[in-house]
Design a protein around this motif. Sequence first.
Motif, PDB file in Angstrom:
ATOM      1  N   TRP A 166       0.794  -1.206  -0.167  1.00  0.00           N
ATOM      2  CA  TRP A 166      -0.200   0.005   0.240  1.00  0.00           C
ATOM      3  C   TRP A 166       0.903   1.211  -0.200  1.00  0.00           C
ATOM      4  O   TRP A 166       2.097   1.358   0.491  1.00  0.00           O
ATOM      5  N   THR A 167       0.508   2.154  -0.617  1.00  0.00           N
ATOM      6  CA  THR A 167       1.127   3.801  -0.423  1.00  0.00           C
ATOM      7  C   THR A 167       0.103   4.317   0.093  1.00  0.00           C
ATOM      8  O   THR A 167      -1.157   4.642  -0.397  1.00  0.00           O
ATOM      9  N   HIS A 168       0.475   5.580   0.859  1.00  0.00           N
ATOM     10  CA  HIS A 168      -0.251   6.603   1.077  1.00  0.00           C
ATOM     11  C   HIS A 168       0.272   7.824   1.821  1.00  0.00           C
ATOM     12  O   HIS A 168       1.415   7.525   2.539  1.00  0.00           O
ATOM     13  N   ASN A 169       0.119   9.037   1.239  1.00  0.00           N
ATOM     14  CA  ASN A 169       0.699   9.968   1.905  1.00  0.00           C
ATOM     15  C   ASN A 169       2.233  10.142   1.712  1.00  0.00           C
ATOM     16  O   ASN A 169       2.797  10.573   2.857  1.00  0.00           O
ATOM     17  N   ASP A 241       1.840   7.807   8.912  1.00  0.00           N
ATOM     18  CA  ASP A 241       1.465   8.250   7.522  1.00  0.00           C
ATOM     19  C   ASP A 241       0.148   9.011   7.590  1.00  0.00           C
ATOM     20  O   ASP A 241      -0.204   9.710   6.598  1.00  0.00           O
ATOM     21  N   TYR A 242      -0.296   9.182   8.793  1.00  0.00           N
ATOM     22  CA  TYR A 242      -1.537  10.087   8.895  1.00  0.00           C
ATOM     23  C   TYR A 242      -1.051  11.695   9.212  1.00  0.00           C
ATOM     24  O   TYR A 242      -1.830  12.481   9.040  1.00  0.00           O
ATOM     25  N   GLU A 243       0.046  11.868   9.305  1.00  0.00           N
ATOM     26  CA  GLU A 243       0.690  13.168   9.278  1.00  0.00           C
ATOM     27  C   GLU A 243       0.959  13.924   7.872  1.00  0.00           C
ATOM     28  O   GLU A 243       1.592  12.903   6.953  1.00  0.00           O
ATOM     29  N   CYS A 258      -8.593  12.483   0.220  1.00  0.00           N
ATOM     30  CA  CYS A 258      -9.995  12.355  -0.516  1.00  0.00           C
ATOM     31  C   CYS A 258     -10.674  13.319   0.012  1.00  0.00           C
ATOM     32  O   CYS A 258     -11.002  13.354   1.212  1.00  0.00           O
ATOM     33  N   LYS A 259     -10.988  14.453  -0.776  1.00  0.00           N
ATOM     34  CA  LYS A 259     -11.837  15.621  -0.225  1.00  0.00           C
ATOM     35  C   LYS A 259     -13.320  14.936   0.217  1.00  0.00           C
ATOM     36  O   LYS A 259     -13.894  15.792   0.884  1.00  0.00           O
ATOM     37  N   LYS A 260     -13.865  13.730  -0.018  1.00  0.00           N
ATOM     38  CA  LYS A 260     -15.184  13.317   0.505  1.00  0.00           C
ATOM     39  C   LYS A 260     -15.037  12.716   1.759  1.00  0.00           C
ATOM     40  O   LYS A 260     -16.004  12.305   2.249  1.00  0.00           O
ATOM     41  N   THR A 261     -13.779  12.704   2.401  1.00  0.00           N
ATOM     42  CA  THR A 261     -13.580  12.166   3.662  1.00  0.00           C
ATOM     43  C   THR A 261     -13.929  13.035   4.843  1.00  0.00           C
ATOM     44  O   THR A 261     -12.797  14.004   4.793  1.00  0.00           O
ATOM     45  N   HIS A 262     -14.722  12.947   5.838  1.00  0.00           N
ATOM     46  CA  HIS A 262     -14.831  13.895   6.883  1.00  0.00           C
ATOM     47  C   HIS A 262     -15.037  13.203   8.106  1.00  0.00           C
ATOM     48  O   HIS A 262     -15.828  12.465   8.375  1.00  0.00           O
ATOM     49  N   VAL A 263     -14.414  13.789   9.083  1.00  0.00           N
ATOM     50  CA  VAL A 263     -14.138  13.039  10.369  1.00  0.00           C
ATOM     51  C   VAL A 263     -14.393  14.098  11.494  1.00  0.00           C
ATOM     52  O   VAL A 263     -13.717  15.206  11.380  1.00  0.00           O
ATOM     53  N   THR A 264     -15.404  13.902  12.474  1.00  0.00           N
ATOM     54  CA  THR A 264     -15.522  14.914  13.723  1.00  0.00           C
ATOM     55  C   THR A 264     -15.428  14.053  14.986  1.00  0.00           C
ATOM     56  O   THR A 264     -16.008  12.842  15.000  1.00  0.00           O
ATOM     57  N   GLU A 332      -5.585  15.053  21.274  1.00  0.00           N
ATOM     58  CA  GLU A 332      -5.879  13.499  21.011  1.00  0.00           C
ATOM     59  C   GLU A 332      -7.054  13.320  19.869  1.00  0.00           C
ATOM     60  O   GLU A 332      -6.904  12.433  19.249  1.00  0.00           O
ATOM     61  N   SER A 333      -7.950  13.992  20.274  1.00  0.00           N
ATOM     62  CA  SER A 333      -9.212  14.289  19.148  1.00  0.00           C
ATOM     63  C   SER A 333      -8.642  14.313  17.783  1.00  0.00           C
ATOM     64  O   SER A 333      -9.006  13.953  16.878  1.00  0.00           O
ATOM     65  N   ARG A 334      -7.702  15.604  17.703  1.00  0.00           N
ATOM     66  CA  ARG A 334      -7.085  15.787  16.192  1.00  0.00           C
ATOM     67  C   ARG A 334      -6.428  14.534  15.643  1.00  0.00           C
ATOM     68  O   ARG A 334      -6.480  14.068  14.442  1.00  0.00           O
ATOM     69  N   LYS A 335      -5.764  13.898  16.530  1.00  0.00           N
ATOM     70  CA  LYS A 335      -4.830  12.518  16.088  1.00  0.00           C
ATOM     71  C   LYS A 335      -5.684  11.528  15.629  1.00  0.00           C
ATOM     72  O   LYS A 335      -5.302  10.911  14.635  1.00  0.00           O
ATOM     73  N   LEU A 336      -6.712  11.467  16.643  1.00  0.00           N
ATOM     74  CA  LEU A 336      -7.718  10.075  16.140  1.00  0.00           C
ATOM     75  C   LEU A 336      -8.310  10.509  14.952  1.00  0.00           C
ATOM     76  O   LEU A 336      -8.537   9.715  14.073  1.00  0.00           O
ATOM     77  N   ALA A 337      -8.688  11.755  14.485  1.00  0.00           N
ATOM     78  CA  ALA A 337      -9.390  12.125  13.304  1.00  0.00           C
ATOM     79  C   ALA A 337      -8.393  11.864  12.162  1.00  0.00           C
ATOM     80  O   ALA A 337      -8.704  11.514  11.142  1.00  0.00           O
ATOM     81  N   GLN A 338      -7.252  12.417  12.238  1.00  0.00           N
ATOM     82  CA  GLN A 338      -6.446  11.981  11.158  1.00  0.00           C
ATOM     83  C   GLN A 338      -6.109  10.724  10.894  1.00  0.00           C
ATOM     84  O   GLN A 338      -5.915  10.556   9.756  1.00  0.00           O
ATOM     85  N   CYS A 339      -6.032   9.765  12.079  1.00  0.00           N
ATOM     86  CA  CYS A 339      -5.552   8.280  11.764  1.00  0.00           C
ATOM     87  C   CYS A 339      -6.913   7.651  11.111  1.00  0.00           C
ATOM     88  O   CYS A 339      -6.605   6.853  10.318  1.00  0.00           O
ATOM     89  N   LEU A 340      -8.131   8.138  11.247  1.00  0.00           N
ATOM     90  CA  LEU A 340      -9.276   7.528  10.884  1.00  0.00           C
ATOM     91  C   LEU A 340      -9.211   7.889   9.280  1.00  0.00           C
ATOM     92  O   LEU A 340      -9.630   7.171   8.479  1.00  0.00           O
ATOM     93  N   VAL A 341      -8.927   9.057   9.058  1.00  0.00           N
ATOM     94  CA  VAL A 341      -8.844   9.433   7.616  1.00  0.00           C
ATOM     95  C   VAL A 341      -7.816   8.787   6.908  1.00  0.00           C
ATOM     96  O   VAL A 341      -8.089   8.101   5.771  1.00  0.00           O
TER      97      VAL A 341
END
Length: 466
Positions: A166-169, A241-243, A258-264, A332-341
């Motif tokens: 896999w490749t990402h970011n 890779d979430y950074e 992906c601009k269609k991915t939103h996490v709150t 912590e919330s910001r990191k979780l959102a980044q990791c889920l994206v």
Amino acid sequence: MEIVYQPYIDPEFESLIERINAPRVCIDNDTCQHCTVVKVDSANRHGILLEMVQVLTDLDLVISKSYICSDGGWLMDVFHVRDQLGKKITDETLNLYIQQELCDTRRRGGVPKELQTCHKRKLRPCHISTEHTALEITGRDRPGLMSDISAALYELGCHITAAVAWTHNGRMACIIQVEDGLKGGPIMVQKRLALVQEKLEIVVEGHHENGDKRSVLLTAPAADRTHTERRLHQMMYADKDYEPCQGCDGSCRHWNGCKKTHVTVETCKEKGYSLVNLRSRDRNKLLFDTVCALTDMQYVVFHAAVSLKGSMANQEYFIRRQDGCSLVSETESRKLAQCLVAAIERRVSHGVRLDICTENKMGLLWYLTRVFRENGLSITRTEIGTHGERASGCFYVTDASGNDANPRTVELVRQQIGGSVLVVNKCPNSSLSVSRSSGEMEERPRFSLGNLLWSQLERLTSSFGH
């Protein structure tokens, strides 16, 4: 200093509760008109939700809706599932297999080997075998990296029997299964293993900047080896890779955003939960990837609802940390959102898909990746495996800048590889393909491990009937 004494708890106690209260699985084809409803009641433990989702997704079942509740040490999960053709799961033998696997997720070892056989002209690579030496590699992605890695293994006399990358970011993670090119079987000589690791570290390090993370890990055959796709998630998470890429403006080839991915992520103080909402394009194994990220980050899902609306998927989770607390900081919330994206985006396919089925031979992956490289194509994702004398897999390729590959270049690659074993899918979600033998567009059914399993079960069922 006050001394706190805690009772000793036998590690077998957790599994004892599960053995006493065996999971109950109900597969219902009557309640819903368009899908099969799978209901599971079981004693709860950390990771059991992921294991159940893994059972269903390993069969390529599409989970269109799900309700999850696991308060009070007991879980009640409901999954609405269909096959890849949008049909209910009506094969009784397959339903029995699903029930058995969901009732004992601890001992499951994947789809039985006798069902992982050739399906007409195509094969699909299975998860990395527990009977061979596995290489786990992470590092900065670059054009030609897979070609360099496979070339080094070929020079060292290693035969690649399976590979997933896999490749990402801007990062790359791959798991490669190898055996001795002359004797077969796993490579057990420590001196040779050390040489393989040293050579690969040089290859991966070749284009890295000072301080850039990279890793090459060799693992011996083991029966308890982590599920391949979960392990890839773990490797990319450890590689951060979430950074965002340094200096990335969203246009470089490494940015797969992906601009269609939103996490709150919100805090529900009155209930003591953190509320996670995700909205993204629906795709295969989306629920597995999300639950995998939450589980490996040591979060516990207490309630969840998953649904589809058109081509979009909505996921809602009420979670706590494993210590029982909700998320306490914005960081912590910001990191979780980044990791889920990141977990959602890693499996998003970019580029033209090339499906290949050909003769299994020493150096095959090196040859294929060299052809891509010499024609200026870059691999964004790959999965290839072998079965006896045949090898099959798929490659997603772009040009070196991450843009769509030139159709003429793709045609040239097809000609160089030759034969009628190459299929080019212009769109990953399309069932239309170009056959090398005819050169005309024809509609082909989507091949999957689940479809293969069903075909084998139908054969076995018909033989029992006679």
